[in-house]
Motif scaffolding. Structure first.
Motif: not given
Length: 180
Positions: A28-33, A35-40
């Motif tokens: 879950f932490a890896a997916l959240a990270l 996602g944040l990188i993708g949004l960035g």
């Protein structure tokens, strides 16, 4: 007989629950990270695609018949902008490489320019076609109308300046021959 009470659910299943629970939290932490990188990345690409150098280069590419023939229509920017775009008040620098794609192929647009007094001037805007050594210069068509009036004005001023001299030169020998 057996005085020990039966263990609860966690007591019976802790051997698989602890590793699975820890791996779930890490996943879950890896997916959240991610996602944040993708949004960035999407956010930076969105900022870059809205900039004047990118819009100008895309307008030139869409209007160029060689680019339309090589890539087809519609022509779109892809993800993965490279380079730098810096602005400070009404000055700035652009050195960009933009991915483009169309139904017939893909490539990159290279843009180099400077901004002074809130006006962009470009040294290079060209399209490189993937899998080919061919490059299409987009400034050639854009610079021609600007260069034509400048080239025409010196030509106009040169005949105007030379016309009085030509008129005086033929008159001078005529006066000299008349006086002789």
């Amino acid at each position: 007989m057996n005085d020990r009470p039966n263990p609860g659910w966690f007591g019976r299943n802790w051997k698989w629950f602890v590793p699975t629970g820890c791996l779930s939290v890490l996943l879950f932490a890896a997916l959240a990270l991610a996602g944040l990188i993708g949004l960035g990345i999407k956010g930076v690409s969105g900022l870059m695609s809205g900039s004047e150098p990118v819009r100008h280069a895309m307008d030139l590419a869409k209007a160029n018949p060689d680019v339309r023939a090589a890539f087809g229509e519609p022509l779109e920017t892809g993800m993965g902008f490279q380079g730098s775009l810096t602005t400070n008040n009404d000055s700035g620098e652009a050195d960009l490489s933009l991915p483009i794609k169309g139904p017939k192929g893909s490539g990159r647009i290279y843009v180099k320019g400077t901004r002074e007094a809130d006006r962009w001037s470009y040294r290079l805007i060209e399209v490189a076609i993937d899998g080919s050594e061919r490059r299409i210069d987009l400034l050639g068509a854009d610079a021609a109308p600007d260069a034509a009036p400048e080239a025409a004005s010196p030509e106009r001023s040169a005949p105007d300046e030379s016309t009085p001299e030509e008129e005086s030169d033929p008159e001078a020998p005529a006066e000299e021959s008349a006086a002789a």
